[in-house]
Design an enzyme around this catalytic site. Structure first.
Site, PDB file in Angstrom:
ATOM      1  CD  GLU A  61      -2.868   0.231   2.671  1.00  0.00           C
ATOM      2  OE1 GLU A  61      -3.524   1.293   2.794  1.00  0.00           O
ATOM      3  OE2 GLU A  61      -2.980  -0.993   3.143  1.00  0.00           O
ATOM      4  NE  ARG A 296       2.974  -9.063  10.081  1.00  0.00           N
ATOM      5  CZ  ARG A 296       2.915  -8.094   9.406  1.00  0.00           C
ATOM      6  NH1 ARG A 296       3.936  -7.310   9.639  1.00  0.00           N
ATOM      7  NH2 ARG A 296       1.832  -7.762   8.762  1.00  0.00           N
ATOM      8  CE  LYS A 306       2.889   0.439   6.079  1.00  0.00           C
ATOM      9  NZ  LYS A 306       2.126   0.192   5.141  1.00  0.00           N
TER      10      LYS A 306
HETATM   11  P1  ATP Z   1      -0.396  -1.948   6.851  1.00  0.00           P
HETATM   12  O1  ATP Z   1      -0.547  -2.114   8.401  1.00  0.00           O
HETATM   13  O2  ATP Z   1      -0.184  -0.584   6.520  1.00  0.00           O
HETATM   14  O3  ATP Z   1      -1.145  -2.840   5.964  1.00  0.00           O
HETATM   15  P2  ATP Z   1       1.948  -3.490   5.699  1.00  0.00           P
HETATM   16  O4  ATP Z   1       3.224  -3.700   6.596  1.00  0.00           O
HETATM   17  O5  ATP Z   1       0.967  -4.749   5.845  1.00  0.00           O
HETATM   18  O6  ATP Z   1       1.300  -2.389   6.563  1.00  0.00           O
HETATM   19  P3  ATP Z   1       1.936  -3.310   2.955  1.00  0.00           P
HETATM   20  O7  ATP Z   1       2.033  -2.149   2.501  1.00  0.00           O
HETATM   21  O8  ATP Z   1       0.366  -3.798   2.860  1.00  0.00           O
HETATM   22  O9  ATP Z   1       2.137  -3.114   4.638  1.00  0.00           O
HETATM   23  O10 ATP Z   1       2.697  -4.667   2.905  1.00  0.00           O
HETATM   24  C1  ATP Z   1       3.197  -5.141   1.530  1.00  0.00           C
HETATM   25  C2  ATP Z   1       3.301  -6.510   1.566  1.00  0.00           C
HETATM   26  O11 ATP Z   1       4.462  -6.781   2.546  1.00  0.00           O
HETATM   27  C3  ATP Z   1       2.191  -7.191   1.935  1.00  0.00           C
HETATM   28  O12 ATP Z   1       2.087  -8.429   0.994  1.00  0.00           O
HETATM   29  C4  ATP Z   1       2.807  -7.816   3.526  1.00  0.00           C
HETATM   30  O13 ATP Z   1       2.194  -9.154   3.602  1.00  0.00           O
HETATM   31  C5  ATP Z   1       3.991  -7.713   3.249  1.00  0.00           C
HETATM   32  N1  ATP Z   1       4.849  -7.523   4.717  1.00  0.00           N
HETATM   33  C6  ATP Z   1       4.755  -6.582   5.394  1.00  0.00           C
HETATM   34  N2  ATP Z   1       5.235  -6.238   6.611  1.00  0.00           N
HETATM   35  C7  ATP Z   1       6.050  -7.820   6.603  1.00  0.00           C
HETATM   36  C8  ATP Z   1       6.819  -8.676   7.396  1.00  0.00           C
HETATM   37  N3  ATP Z   1       7.036  -8.055   8.754  1.00  0.00           N
HETATM   38  N4  ATP Z   1       7.174  -9.408   7.177  1.00  0.00           N
HETATM   39  C9  ATP Z   1       6.876 -10.239   5.959  1.00  0.00           C
HETATM   40  N5  ATP Z   1       6.295  -9.436   4.933  1.00  0.00           N
HETATM   41  C10 ATP Z   1       5.591  -8.385   5.409  1.00  0.00           C
HETATM   42 MG    MG Z   2      -0.973  -4.484   4.647  1.00  0.00          MG
END
Ligand code: ATP
Ligand code: MG
Length: 589
Positions: A61, A296, A306
């Site tokens: 996002e 994750r 975030k």
């Molecule tokens: P939000 O809380 O804003 O959704 P987010 O960390 O999920 O934050 P995104 O931009 O939606 O952010 O994440 C993009 C991709 O990165 C998603 O597919 C998510 O699964 C992956 N991702 C985010 N954080 C992690 C993490 N700590 N470990 C592995 N993958 C991650």
């Molecule tokens: Mg997300």
């Protein structure tokens, strides 16, 4: 996870690869076609076979900077596509009009490229925006309503919440649930046309209010929200919910394996339900994408949330998003971490189905491993103390030769100027030696690395009693590399720089951002766990050649660690350096 546990995980089979292998062996994707661009079933029907064996996607996002957790997801998705002859789509999941910005989009693309991946394949740039699919999503919504799979609910937000039920109690059917499809369709169109107030009604999927899975209790799929979107402007005043949009994005792009983090596991039944309904209706091409969840990344000594990262930046606990102490990828790049190190890290920690913590030291070890191979060796004195060689001729100078990389002799040697007055590390001299101390102290001999053997004769002190200079005599026939020089047997070997030739500059010593392994564990304020020593500035002396280092050039400063010329603050002929990582893990207990 500790280091041995990580090694075990790396050897353990990767369950995602197993799933893909099984799918390929079973011919699940043999019939897939690709219409050249994402789209509804019609786009792909009758098109040529998909040249991509699998399709994965990285769908951030655009509402923040990428962090180390995203790096795991990037390496996984792009890595699988590469290994299986597939394609990984770069997709901005920009269906939420609030908090999304072009600046984040640019920084995300930069970070993915920096990690070594790109989205060009088979002559096509697979860079997509979920907002480009708003029309298809809306069309799908009208289909669901018409087919009796969705309805417009006019209950208030409180009523919706109150009738959702709990983990132990089922939900209650909405009074609008059985309204005629034609009536829902008319309302939906009015919603789209801006005839109703924000929050006055929602479109809901019609599934099962008594499902034990709350996500199947008629989830909302469209809401009214008057907000300007950074790409579609004011075209829409209704926006799809993430859980509705995401499966459709995957399907339009013909994604085969939609890999996401574990918290979406409970969403999978809705993912499958939605896609099956739309495929039945002929809107989506089969085979449908499948969602696969993995744990994750949780990393000790940093925070990856975030919200917390924003707080650190906004409250100025760090100096902006690229402060080298932060676990963002822009920060890592400034700090001198390498893309190869991240890729090694992702491979080593592997993917699993259960949440765990990875020690920060594992990431550092991966950076060391890569930097050790590629970083030329240089000399730096970080805490300079003057060493005077009293029997070396005044005004004379000569060259000593130092290898650029001890394990790679083909990289050759570089000259280090030697003269009567040198800089050494303050900690390499003790007036009264501690037990087991082999470096300089009165009466002791050491080798000046790549130079001469010297014998310490004493030291000078300033008015405050601080040691201001150390004195020694040198042995003229002891120069490294000259015949007979190895007859001198000494236990200490220290580095040095000629004072007249050294380049003086700022060096930033970075360390872990938080002292605690789990910052803010329990109810504790995570800010209390910040490491006050995570950034130290020193005025160091470096060997003369480092004056010409280019931004982002990385070096090993012998005995100290890996350093990079800062890409923002360095000027031509005047670089400043950041410490990426020390040579040894000082945090190991
Ligand atoms: P939000 O809380 O804003 O959704 P987010 O960390 O999920 O934050 P995104 O931009 O939606 O952010 O994440 C993009 C991709 O990165 C998603 O597919 C998510 O699964 C992956 N991702 C985010 N954080 C992690 C993490 N700590 N470990 C592995 N993958 C991650
Ligand atoms: Mg997300």
């Amino acid at each position: 996870m500790t280091k041995p546990a990580v090694a075990a995980a790396a050897h353990a089979t990767n369950f995602i690869r197993n799933a893909i292998d099984a799918d390929m062996a079973g011919g699940k994707y043999a019939s897939r076609t690709w219409g050249g661009a994402p789209g509804l079933a019609a786009t792909h029907a009758g098109a040529a076979a998909d040249p991509a064996k699998i399709r994965t996607r990285f769908p951030p996002e655009p509402n923040g900077y990428l962090h180390f957790g995203h790096a795991k997801s990037i390496c996984l998705n792009f890595g699988l596509a590469r290994d299986y002859g597939g394609v990984c789509h770069m997709r901005f999941d920009d269906t939420n009009p609030e908090k999304e910005e072009q600046a984040y989009v640019d920084s995300i693309l930069d970070a993915v490229r920096w990690l070594g991946f790109d989205w060009n394949a088979n002559g096509t740039e697979h860079l997509y925006h979920a907002s480009d699919y708003f029309d298809a999503m809306y069309q799908a919504a009208e289909y669901l309503v018409t087919a009796g799979h969705a309805y417009v609910d006019e209950q208030s937000a409180e009523e919706l919440r109150a009738t959702r039920g709990t983990l132990t109690e089922h939900g209650i059917d909405s009074p609008w649930r059985e309204r005629p499809a034609a009536e829902s369709l008319a309302r939906l169109r009015e919603m789209r046309d801006g005839r109703h107030a924000d929050g006055s009604m929602v479109l809901r999927a019609k599934i099962d209010m008594s499902s034990p899975n709350i996500n199947l209790r008629d989830p909302a799929i469209y809401r009214i929200k008057r907000a300007t979107h950074h790409r579609t402007g004011d075209k829409w005043c209704i926006y799809p919910m993430y859980t509705y949009a995401h499966p459709i994005e995957d399907a339009l792009e013909q994604i085969t394996h939609s890999i996401c983090t574990l918290e979406f596991e409970d969403q999978r039944p809705f993912y499958d339900w939605l896609l099956a309904r739309l495929a039945e209706g002929g809107l989506l091409a089969r085979p449908l994408p499948q969602q696969i969840e993995f744990a994750r990344l949780n990393l000790t000594h940093v925070v990856l949330s975030k919200r917390k990262l924003i707080q650190l930046v906004e409250e100025k606990h760090v100096d902006g998003w690229d402060d080298p102490r932060l676990p963002t990828l822009v920060a890592a790049r400034r700090r001198g971490y390498s893309p190869e190190g991240f890729r090694l890290f992702a491979e080593r920690i592997g993917v699993s189905k259960s949440d765990s913590w990875i020690e920060y030291g594992v990431l550092e070890e991966c950076m060391r491993e890569h930097l050790n191979q590629v970083a030329p060796r240089r000399t730096a004195v970080l805490d300079p103390l003057r060493l005077v060689i009293d029997n070396y001729p005044q005004g004379a100078e000569e060259e000593c030769l130092a290898p650029n990389h001890p394990q790679q002799p083909e990289l050759g040697k570089r000259p280090l100027p030697f003269s009567r007055e040198l800089w050494i590390e303050r900690e390499d001299f003790m007036e009264i030696p501690a037990k087991g101390y082999f470096r300089l102290y009165p009466g002791n001999k050491v080798r000046l690395r790549y130079g001469f053997v010297v014998e310490c004769t004493g030291c000078d002190k300033d008015a405050a009693g601080q040691i201001s200079a150390v004195h020694c005599n040198y042995y003229a026939d002891s120069k490294s590399g000259t015949p007979g020089s190895d007859t001198y047997k000494v236990k200490g070997n220290i580095h040095w720089l000629s004072a007249a030739h050294a380049y003086e500059c700022e060096v930033r010593l970075f360390d872990r951002l938080f002292r605690a392994q789990h910052p803010g564990a329990g109810e504790r304020d995570f800010l209390l766990d910040l490491n006050p020593d995570a950034k130290k500035l020193v005025s160091a002396r470096l060997e003369p050649a480092l004056k010409d280092a280019l931004p982002e050039e990385r070096f090993q400063f012998e005995r100290h660690g890996y350093f990079v010329a800062d890409r923002i603050d360095s000027r031509p002929g005047a670089p400043v350096f950041n410490r990426a990582v020390t040579l040894k893990d000082a945090w190991q207990k």
